[in-house]
Design a protein around this motif. Sequence first.
Motif, PDB file in Angstrom:
ATOM      1  N   CYS A  24       4.282 -15.332   3.083  1.00  0.00           N
ATOM      2  CA  CYS A  24       5.700 -14.976   3.171  1.00  0.00           C
ATOM      3  C   CYS A  24       6.382 -15.166   1.824  1.00  0.00           C
ATOM      4  CB  CYS A  24       6.382 -15.816   4.253  1.00  0.00           C
ATOM      5  SG  CYS A  24       8.129 -15.418   4.484  1.00  0.00           S
ATOM      6  N   ARG A  25       6.129 -16.291   1.175  1.00  0.00           N
ATOM      7  CA  ARG A  25       6.739 -16.538  -0.148  1.00  0.00           C
ATOM      8  C   ARG A  25       6.270 -15.490  -1.158  1.00  0.00           C
ATOM      9  NH1 ARG A  25       5.439 -21.860   1.023  1.00  0.00           N
ATOM     10  NH2 ARG A  25       3.766 -21.872  -0.517  1.00  0.00           N
ATOM     11  N   ARG A  26       4.999 -15.135  -1.123  1.00  0.00           N
ATOM     12  CA  ARG A  26       4.483 -14.118  -2.053  1.00  0.00           C
ATOM     13  C   ARG A  26       5.124 -12.765  -1.794  1.00  0.00           C
ATOM     14  NH1 ARG A  26      -1.851 -16.026  -1.971  1.00  0.00           N
ATOM     15  NH2 ARG A  26      -1.521 -17.824  -3.309  1.00  0.00           N
ATOM     16  N   LEU A  52      19.122   1.999  -3.602  1.00  0.00           N
ATOM     17  CA  LEU A  52      18.684   1.983  -2.212  1.00  0.00           C
ATOM     18  C   LEU A  52      17.230   1.498  -2.132  1.00  0.00           C
ATOM     19  CD1 LEU A  52      19.426   2.618   0.712  1.00  0.00           C
ATOM     20  CD2 LEU A  52      18.615   4.952   0.323  1.00  0.00           C
ATOM     21  N   GLY A  53      16.413   1.918  -3.077  1.00  0.00           N
ATOM     22  CA  GLY A  53      15.034   1.434  -3.149  1.00  0.00           C
ATOM     23  C   GLY A  53      14.978  -0.070  -3.341  1.00  0.00           C
ATOM     24  N   ALA A  54      15.924  -0.611  -4.103  1.00  0.00           N
ATOM     25  CA  ALA A  54      15.983  -2.059  -4.311  1.00  0.00           C
ATOM     26  C   ALA A  54      16.213  -2.781  -2.984  1.00  0.00           C
ATOM     27  CB  ALA A  54      17.088  -2.408  -5.310  1.00  0.00           C
ATOM     28  N   LEU A  55      17.105  -2.243  -2.171  1.00  0.00           N
ATOM     29  CA  LEU A  55      17.355  -2.849  -0.858  1.00  0.00           C
ATOM     30  C   LEU A  55      16.115  -2.806   0.022  1.00  0.00           C
ATOM     31  CD1 LEU A  55      20.925  -1.543   0.018  1.00  0.00           C
ATOM     32  CD2 LEU A  55      20.242  -3.893  -0.453  1.00  0.00           C
ATOM     33  N   PHE A  56      15.449  -1.655   0.048  1.00  0.00           N
ATOM     34  CA  PHE A  56      14.242  -1.526   0.862  1.00  0.00           C
ATOM     35  C   PHE A  56      13.147  -2.469   0.379  1.00  0.00           C
ATOM     36  CE2 PHE A  56      15.983   2.625   2.246  1.00  0.00           C
ATOM     37  CZ  PHE A  56      15.847   2.442   3.618  1.00  0.00           C
ATOM     38  N   CYS A  57      12.971  -2.579  -0.919  1.00  0.00           N
ATOM     39  CA  CYS A  57      11.942  -3.486  -1.455  1.00  0.00           C
ATOM     40  C   CYS A  57      12.289  -4.936  -1.148  1.00  0.00           C
ATOM     41  CB  CYS A  57      11.797  -3.307  -2.963  1.00  0.00           C
ATOM     42  SG  CYS A  57      10.951  -1.800  -3.435  1.00  0.00           S
ATOM     43  N   GLY A  58      13.492  -5.328  -1.480  1.00  0.00           N
ATOM     44  CA  GLY A  58      13.889  -6.719  -1.303  1.00  0.00           C
ATOM     45  C   GLY A  58      13.814  -7.168   0.141  1.00  0.00           C
ATOM     46  N   TYR A  59      14.436  -6.428   1.027  1.00  0.00           N
ATOM     47  CA  TYR A  59      14.449  -6.829   2.428  1.00  0.00           C
ATOM     48  C   TYR A  59      13.165  -6.445   3.148  1.00  0.00           C
ATOM     49  CZ  TYR A  59      19.264  -8.255   2.008  1.00  0.00           C
ATOM     50  OH  TYR A  59      20.408  -8.910   1.639  1.00  0.00           O
ATOM     51  N   GLY A  60      12.590  -5.315   2.817  1.00  0.00           N
ATOM     52  CA  GLY A  60      11.374  -4.862   3.498  1.00  0.00           C
ATOM     53  C   GLY A  60      10.216  -5.839   3.374  1.00  0.00           C
ATOM     54  N   PHE A  61       9.896  -6.223   2.146  1.00  0.00           N
ATOM     55  CA  PHE A  61       8.800  -7.159   1.942  1.00  0.00           C
ATOM     56  C   PHE A  61       9.105  -8.516   2.577  1.00  0.00           C
ATOM     57  CE2 PHE A  61       7.600  -4.101  -1.306  1.00  0.00           C
ATOM     58  CZ  PHE A  61       6.217  -4.115  -1.226  1.00  0.00           C
ATOM     59  N   ALA A  62      10.339  -8.975   2.437  1.00  0.00           N
ATOM     60  CA  ALA A  62      10.729 -10.281   2.999  1.00  0.00           C
ATOM     61  C   ALA A  62      10.606 -10.266   4.519  1.00  0.00           C
ATOM     62  CB  ALA A  62      12.153 -10.624   2.578  1.00  0.00           C
ATOM     63  N   TRP A  63      11.085  -9.225   5.168  1.00  0.00           N
ATOM     64  CA  TRP A  63      11.050  -9.189   6.616  1.00  0.00           C
ATOM     65  C   TRP A  63       9.632  -9.067   7.149  1.00  0.00           C
ATOM     66  CZ3 TRP A  63      15.868  -5.693   7.899  1.00  0.00           C
ATOM     67  CH2 TRP A  63      17.032  -6.398   7.552  1.00  0.00           C
ATOM     68  N   VAL A  64       8.778  -8.346   6.464  1.00  0.00           N
ATOM     69  CA  VAL A  64       7.362  -8.305   6.862  1.00  0.00           C
ATOM     70  C   VAL A  64       6.792  -9.720   6.808  1.00  0.00           C
ATOM     71  CG1 VAL A  64       5.049  -7.557   6.139  1.00  0.00           C
ATOM     72  CG2 VAL A  64       6.926  -5.894   6.275  1.00  0.00           C
ATOM     73  N   GLY A  65       7.119 -10.447   5.745  1.00  0.00           N
ATOM     74  CA  GLY A  65       6.658 -11.827   5.620  1.00  0.00           C
ATOM     75  C   GLY A  65       7.123 -12.697   6.768  1.00  0.00           C
ATOM     76  N   HIS A  66       8.367 -12.529   7.170  1.00  0.00           N
ATOM     77  CA  HIS A  66       8.895 -13.356   8.256  1.00  0.00           C
ATOM     78  C   HIS A  66       8.328 -12.963   9.621  1.00  0.00           C
ATOM     79  CE1 HIS A  66      11.719 -15.935   6.202  1.00  0.00           C
ATOM     80  NE2 HIS A  66      12.006 -14.904   5.417  1.00  0.00           N
ATOM     81  N   PHE A  67       8.313 -11.674   9.916  1.00  0.00           N
ATOM     82  CA  PHE A  67       7.904 -11.243  11.245  1.00  0.00           C
ATOM     83  C   PHE A  67       6.398 -11.392  11.479  1.00  0.00           C
ATOM     84  CE2 PHE A  67      11.868  -8.533  10.935  1.00  0.00           C
ATOM     85  CZ  PHE A  67      12.605  -9.339  11.780  1.00  0.00           C
ATOM     86  N   PHE A  68       5.583 -11.149  10.452  1.00  0.00           N
ATOM     87  CA  PHE A  68       4.130 -11.144  10.656  1.00  0.00           C
ATOM     88  C   PHE A  68       3.419 -12.404  10.180  1.00  0.00           C
ATOM     89  CE2 PHE A  68       5.310  -6.642  10.553  1.00  0.00           C
ATOM     90  CZ  PHE A  68       4.805  -6.246  11.780  1.00  0.00           C
ATOM     91  N   PHE A  69       3.975 -13.127   9.243  1.00  0.00           N
ATOM     92  CA  PHE A  69       3.279 -14.288   8.693  1.00  0.00           C
ATOM     93  C   PHE A  69       4.014 -15.599   9.004  1.00  0.00           C
ATOM     94  CE2 PHE A  69       1.907 -10.659   6.218  1.00  0.00           C
ATOM     95  CZ  PHE A  69       0.531 -10.792   6.317  1.00  0.00           C
ATOM     96  N   GLU A  70       5.288 -15.642   8.742  1.00  0.00           N
ATOM     97  CA  GLU A  70       6.067 -16.858   9.003  1.00  0.00           C
ATOM     98  C   GLU A  70       6.356 -16.987  10.501  1.00  0.00           C
ATOM     99  OE1 GLU A  70       7.114 -20.215   7.604  1.00  0.00           O
ATOM    100  OE2 GLU A  70       7.171 -18.777   5.971  1.00  0.00           O
ATOM    101  N   LYS A  71       6.449 -15.826  11.156  1.00  0.00           N
ATOM    102  CA  LYS A  71       6.732 -15.741  12.597  1.00  0.00           C
ATOM    103  C   LYS A  71       8.079 -16.400  12.947  1.00  0.00           C
ATOM    104  CE  LYS A  71       2.085 -14.931  14.039  1.00  0.00           C
ATOM    105  NZ  LYS A  71       1.901 -13.690  13.424  1.00  0.00           N
TER     106      LYS A  71
END
Length: 101
Positions: A24-26, A52-71
């Motif tokens: 998640c941190r990575r 807009l790409g900045a928003l997708f990158c910043g939040y997209g990667f973070a949310w994947v980390g939370h939903f799939f790894f950090e849970k």
Amino acid sequence: MSRSFASFREFYPFYLGEHSNTVCRRLHYLGSSLALVCLATAVVTGNAWWALGALFCGYGFAWVGHFFFEKNRPATFSHPLYSFAGDWVMLRDMLIGRIRF
């Protein structure tokens, strides 16, 4: 139930606790770094779509980390401003070696 925080200083330890998973941190590191690249590209090219790409990158990667790894649920949903600031403070802390990633 959402916790209440009197200051960012009080919030940040909670924020770090929500990022105990290395993957998640990575993903946060990658997303924040790519967001900076997108913002720089928007400025250099004058093309606002990169922002807009900045928003997708910043939040997209973070949310994947939370939903799939950090849970867990991203703090963005309950503390959007503190969470946004936390992303950048955590990135700085990773860059200077204060936090492992």
